[in-house]
Design an enzyme around this catalytic site. Sequence first.
Site, PDB file in Angstrom:
ATOM      1  N   GLY A  39      -1.255  -0.670   8.486  1.00  0.00           N
ATOM      2  CA  GLY A  39      -2.271   0.369   8.295  1.00  0.00           C
ATOM      3  C   GLY A  39      -1.953   1.627   9.088  1.00  0.00           C
ATOM      4  N   ASP A  46       4.357   1.495  -0.558  1.00  0.00           N
ATOM      5  CA  ASP A  46       4.512   2.937  -0.300  1.00  0.00           C
ATOM      6  C   ASP A  46       4.241   3.747  -1.556  1.00  0.00           C
ATOM      7  OD1 ASP A  46       5.088   2.465   2.273  1.00  0.00           O
ATOM      8  OD2 ASP A  46       7.224   2.995   2.181  1.00  0.00           O
ATOM      9  N   CYS A  61      -9.737 -11.430  12.015  1.00  0.00           N
ATOM     10  CA  CYS A  61      -9.611 -10.194  12.793  1.00  0.00           C
ATOM     11  C   CYS A  61     -10.536 -10.236  13.991  1.00  0.00           C
ATOM     12  CB  CYS A  61      -9.901  -8.980  11.926  1.00  0.00           C
ATOM     13  SG  CYS A  61     -11.508  -9.036  11.139  1.00  0.00           S
ATOM     14  N   ASN A  94      -6.228 -13.026   4.865  1.00  0.00           N
ATOM     15  CA  ASN A  94      -7.153 -14.030   5.409  1.00  0.00           C
ATOM     16  C   ASN A  94      -8.497 -14.123   4.681  1.00  0.00           C
ATOM     17  OD1 ASN A  94      -7.861 -11.570   6.503  1.00  0.00           O
ATOM     18  ND2 ASN A  94      -8.270 -12.369   8.547  1.00  0.00           N
ATOM     19  N   ARG A 106     -20.253 -15.844  -0.507  1.00  0.00           N
ATOM     20  CA  ARG A 106     -20.564 -14.660   0.315  1.00  0.00           C
ATOM     21  C   ARG A 106     -20.145 -13.382  -0.426  1.00  0.00           C
ATOM     22  NH1 ARG A 106     -17.457 -13.488   6.106  1.00  0.00           N
ATOM     23  NH2 ARG A 106     -18.181 -11.354   6.389  1.00  0.00           N
ATOM     24  N   GLY A 166      -2.863  -5.410   9.255  1.00  0.00           N
ATOM     25  CA  GLY A 166      -2.321  -5.224  10.597  1.00  0.00           C
ATOM     26  C   GLY A 166      -1.747  -3.826  10.798  1.00  0.00           C
ATOM     27  N   GLU A 196      -9.151  -0.897   8.503  1.00  0.00           N
ATOM     28  CA  GLU A 196      -9.657  -1.997   9.339  1.00  0.00           C
ATOM     29  C   GLU A 196      -8.442  -2.769   9.773  1.00  0.00           C
ATOM     30  OE1 GLU A 196     -12.088  -4.093   6.285  1.00  0.00           O
ATOM     31  OE2 GLU A 196     -13.584  -3.811   7.813  1.00  0.00           O
TER      32      GLU A 196
HETATM   33  P1  NAP Z   1      -0.638  -7.017   6.680  1.00  0.00           P
HETATM   34  O1  NAP Z   1       0.663  -7.682   6.791  1.00  0.00           O
HETATM   35  O2  NAP Z   1      -0.827  -5.681   7.314  1.00  0.00           O
HETATM   36  O3  NAP Z   1      -0.953  -6.931   5.112  1.00  0.00           O
HETATM   37  C1  NAP Z   1      -2.166  -6.388   4.645  1.00  0.00           C
HETATM   38  C2  NAP Z   1      -1.976  -5.902   3.232  1.00  0.00           C
HETATM   39  O4  NAP Z   1      -1.050  -4.809   3.214  1.00  0.00           O
HETATM   40  C3  NAP Z   1      -1.394  -6.948   2.277  1.00  0.00           C
HETATM   41  O5  NAP Z   1      -2.035  -6.798   1.036  1.00  0.00           O
HETATM   42  C4  NAP Z   1       0.070  -6.533   2.177  1.00  0.00           C
HETATM   43  O6  NAP Z   1       0.682  -6.964   0.982  1.00  0.00           O
HETATM   44  C5  NAP Z   1      -0.076  -5.028   2.200  1.00  0.00           C
HETATM   45  N1  NAP Z   1       1.126  -4.284   2.541  1.00  0.00           N
HETATM   46  C6  NAP Z   1       2.240  -4.695   3.173  1.00  0.00           C
HETATM   47  N2  NAP Z   1       3.123  -3.665   3.299  1.00  0.00           N
HETATM   48  C7  NAP Z   1       2.538  -2.590   2.734  1.00  0.00           C
HETATM   49  C8  NAP Z   1       2.921  -1.232   2.564  1.00  0.00           C
HETATM   50  N3  NAP Z   1       4.072  -0.761   2.989  1.00  0.00           N
HETATM   51  N4  NAP Z   1       2.062  -0.401   1.943  1.00  0.00           N
HETATM   52  C9  NAP Z   1       0.869  -0.837   1.501  1.00  0.00           C
HETATM   53  N5  NAP Z   1       0.445  -2.108   1.634  1.00  0.00           N
HETATM   54  C10 NAP Z   1       1.272  -2.973   2.254  1.00  0.00           C
HETATM   55  O7  NAP Z   1      -1.812  -7.950   7.271  1.00  0.00           O
HETATM   56  P2  NAP Z   1      -2.051  -9.488   6.986  1.00  0.00           P
HETATM   57  O8  NAP Z   1      -1.002 -10.297   7.670  1.00  0.00           O
HETATM   58  O9  NAP Z   1      -2.317  -9.727   5.539  1.00  0.00           O
HETATM   59  O10 NAP Z   1      -3.453  -9.710   7.736  1.00  0.00           O
HETATM   60  C11 NAP Z   1      -3.529  -9.953   9.097  1.00  0.00           C
HETATM   61  C12 NAP Z   1      -3.915  -8.699   9.870  1.00  0.00           C
HETATM   62  O11 NAP Z   1      -5.088  -8.140   9.296  1.00  0.00           O
HETATM   63  C13 NAP Z   1      -4.282  -8.987  11.308  1.00  0.00           C
HETATM   64  O12 NAP Z   1      -3.714  -8.002  12.126  1.00  0.00           O
HETATM   65  C14 NAP Z   1      -5.804  -8.898  11.323  1.00  0.00           C
HETATM   66  O13 NAP Z   1      -6.347  -8.593  12.567  1.00  0.00           O
HETATM   67  C15 NAP Z   1      -6.026  -7.840  10.314  1.00  0.00           C
HETATM   68  N6  NAP Z   1      -7.375  -7.918   9.763  1.00  0.00           N
HETATM   69  C16 NAP Z   1      -8.260  -6.945  10.116  1.00  0.00           C
HETATM   70  C17 NAP Z   1      -9.560  -7.000   9.653  1.00  0.00           C
HETATM   71  C18 NAP Z   1     -10.544  -5.953  10.038  1.00  0.00           C
HETATM   72  O14 NAP Z   1     -11.566  -5.887   9.376  1.00  0.00           O
HETATM   73  N7  NAP Z   1     -10.306  -5.144  11.053  1.00  0.00           N
HETATM   74  C19 NAP Z   1      -9.968  -8.045   8.811  1.00  0.00           C
HETATM   75  C20 NAP Z   1      -9.027  -9.026   8.476  1.00  0.00           C
HETATM   76  C21 NAP Z   1      -7.736  -8.943   8.957  1.00  0.00           C
HETATM   77  P3  NAP Z   1       1.706  -8.231   1.000  1.00  0.00           P
HETATM   78  O15 NAP Z   1       0.873  -9.409   1.309  1.00  0.00           O
HETATM   79  O16 NAP Z   1       2.251  -8.229  -0.377  1.00  0.00           O
HETATM   80  O17 NAP Z   1       2.728  -7.928   2.045  1.00  0.00           O
END
Ligand code: NAP
Length: 496
Positions: free
Chosen positions: A249, A230, A298, A169, A116, A246, A264
């Site tokens: 953002g 950061d 998500c 994911n 994909r 999550g 997102e």
């Molecule tokens: P996450 O914990 O927010 O992490 C997302 C990304 O941010 C990872 O690459 C993470 O790196 C990075 N990150 C962590 N702390 C950061 C900081 N202070 N500054 C910049 N980047 C930082 O989310 P996740 O657990 O990977 O994914 C699950 C979440 O994503 C769920 O809430 C889901 O709903 C959401 N999601 C949304 C969509 C959409 O399109 N709306 C699609 C898919 C998933 P590390 O892994 O190194 O911590």
Amino acid sequence: MAGTGVFADILDGEVYKYYADGEWRASGSGKSVAIVNPTTRQTQYRVQACTQEEVNKVMEGAKVAQKAWARTPLWKRAELLHKAAAILKEHKAPIAECLVKEIAKPAKDAVTEVVRSGDLVSYTAEEGVRILGEGKLLVSDSFPGNERNKYCLSSKVPLGIVLAIPPFNYPVNLAVSKIGPALIAGNALVLKPPTQGAVAALHMVHCFHLAGFPKGLISCVTGKGSEIGDFLTMHPGVNCISFTGGDTGIAISKKAGMVPLQMELGGKDACIVLEDADLDLVAANIVKGGFSYSGQRCTAVKVVLIMETVADTVVEKVNAKLAKLKVGPPEDNCDITPVVTESSANFIEGLVMDAKEKGATFCQEYRREGNLIWPLLLDHVRPDMRIAWEEPFGPVLPVIRINSVEEGIHHCNASNFGLQGCVFTRDINKAIMISDAMESGTVQINSAPARGPDHFPFQGLKDSGIGSQGITNSINMMTKVKSTVINLPSPSYTMG
Ligand code: NAP
């Protein structure tokens, strides 16, 4: 196999390298980050913990590379993207293998994600050629008080350096959904992959390297988001941030400088079921929507809001389907696989236990082994339970019984999220009215929420995001409009 063959360059002993200035490098930090396999709970891979100095170097290189890239003809940019897409698809097996080991994605779905992603990159190249090949000509005499003595030529220009941060994911697909639009629009791209999923992302980046993109144009820095995030998001060299994840953002949005943001974020996608719905279709979509990839999507169905009169029937049909789901390791293509980390499993368990204490009906026995949680439907959930509002990101789904459509819409709109939602009814007029009333970026009628096809607009309201994704919207978002105004010495009228 991962890290072998054409991918041998990206591995340094036991640690995967990061990508900067067109080459694979070991970090000067001498430190690495462990990636724990969710199934075995053992360290599977290691990636470099990049330093701030290395990030600075990447930004300097990206700035130089972007200037040359912006002068590269659009058709040549597209040609390289098509080449990268083909290489990505050719090497789907080792990349999919990483997805299985790093994020416990069922093997078949892992391959689908890579294919994909290749399709997404190709489509982006084609769409870019179409929409960036067009500009606008405006004439001044349409605005009151003006003669026709000004011609305004406007076209889209790149922003500079785009910082891309995808979640665990879909670490490949949600990375290329940012990389493709950024590159076709003439930007440089710095990727910070999620820790879980980083090795799959590094393999994907290597496919772009093999395609022959200019050095410095694409970089990939690894390290824990909590340590390096950061510094990256507040870096003065960054001209645009495209983030998927999550609540992180929301924090980034508050800290980032004056740059365009594409956010997102999470969702609590509601599934509203009316009395006249096709109940077999409903049950099939609740199971697919709520439990695919163990609910770690998500756009997973995260709360069912169902009319009391049909609730018993649907709950029974869903339970029958849940009993047939295969639970186990991703290598065996099981439907339900271990969730990504132990802390995620603990969080899910916390929501389940809170619901239990407050009197929810468990349709199955709650069962967990390590990170593996068996699918669970929680019936008779009430608004005072955390699971009615919070995003479990796991294979547990609450059912709230409602007595009117208004009650369902009210619950949906009281959420701080607004990603997607869905409504099941045979009455298209009602479906449209409900869709209009739901405060969600997208509402699906008679199907579970979904991100895709990838060219559809995709956006979240409220805490679910800023801006809109989808291939066309992402290309537009990663450009800005530039105008040149020709001032004529006297008004000129066509055929005048
Ligand atoms: P996450 O914990 O927010 O992490 C997302 C990304 O941010 C990872 O690459 C993470 O790196 C990075 N990150 C962590 N702390 C950061 C900081 N202070 N500054 C910049 N980047 C930082 O989310 P996740 O657990 O990977 O994914 C699950 C979440 O994503 C769920 O809430 C889901 O709903 C959401 N999601 C949304 C969509 C959409 O399109 N709306 C699609 C898919 C998933 P590390 O892994 O190194 O911590």
